[in-house]
Design an enzyme around this catalytic site. Sequence first.
Site, PDB file in Angstrom:
ATOM      1  N   ARG A  62      10.079  37.726  -0.074  1.00  0.00           N
ATOM      2  CA  ARG A  62      11.710  37.380   0.266  1.00  0.00           C
ATOM      3  C   ARG A  62      11.614  37.098   1.940  1.00  0.00           C
ATOM      4  NH1 ARG A  62      15.908  41.742   0.997  1.00  0.00           N
ATOM      5  NH2 ARG A  62      18.102  40.528   0.849  1.00  0.00           N
ATOM      6  N   LYS A 127       6.165  50.402  -2.116  1.00  0.00           N
ATOM      7  CA  LYS A 127       6.273  49.073  -2.977  1.00  0.00           C
ATOM      8  C   LYS A 127       5.114  48.920  -4.069  1.00  0.00           C
ATOM      9  CE  LYS A 127       7.778  44.340  -2.157  1.00  0.00           C
ATOM     10  NZ  LYS A 127       8.283  43.423  -1.180  1.00  0.00           N
ATOM     11  N   ARG A 260      17.429  49.842   3.515  1.00  0.00           N
ATOM     12  CA  ARG A 260      16.237  50.756   3.751  1.00  0.00           C
ATOM     13  C   ARG A 260      16.755  52.262   3.037  1.00  0.00           C
ATOM     14  NH1 ARG A 260      14.452  49.443   9.796  1.00  0.00           N
ATOM     15  NH2 ARG A 260      13.869  47.353   9.374  1.00  0.00           N
TER      16      ARG A 260
END
Length: 261
Positions: A62, A127, A260
């Site tokens: 992204r 992630k 975040r």
Amino acid sequence: MLPVHDALQVADIRAHLDAATLHTLRDIHVFSTLDSTNRWALQAGQCGEACFAEQQTAGRGRRGRQWQSPAGVNLYLSVRWCFAAVPPHLPLLSLVAGLAVAEALEDCAIHGHGLKWPNDVYYAGKKLGGILLEAVGSLEQVVIGIGLNVNMLPEAGADIDQPWTSLQHITGETLVRNTLAAALLQRLVKRLHAFPQLDMAQFQHDWQHWDVLAGQQVQALMGTETLQGLASGVNNQGQLRIILRDGFIKNLSSADVSVRM
């Protein structure tokens, strides 16, 4: 050269697919190296074609971020999909693709993962994978790109600028990528096929199940502005709802915000 047992093989992937998925997919391709599976699907792919690469030399995430794509250890997948008409809830497509990834991992006996709005797969605050959607000229055609860290070792991701993990690290085992590739395709095709008649109540229920931001204090970065609030799911346009300190609810679009925990 990759060991034969570890190399992605079209025949092996097909062997793990159900009849409905095989009937829907036009073709499956596996390349040893591509600059980007999404770019291949955009430029050369046809409707219903899936493309895997053992390695990407210019993988993208992204906002144009680089996606680390070492050879022979992860999954890099793109599917070109064509709708008969632009679905009215098209902004939800990246979230629905995320649901397919989460469900595919569960099909492969992976547990404890979740989805971080708008397009990341997370495990224990790190992630695990990401999703990138790109339109093909008109909005009836889209390319859905998925990157998933499978058997990547820590040294291979030394340049990654955020906490990350892999399925091998989570499970302590080397995963069979062909089986996982088939699970991803099967869940994704099923979700894409049903997307034009999306059941909004069911979507909200499914998203709540996997949402790792729900009830968490988050920071939303919007250019030079920073908002802080309590994440409270997504609305029917796929926007993240956060409750600000004054009780006001702000709906955030993925196009202009970075969130975040």
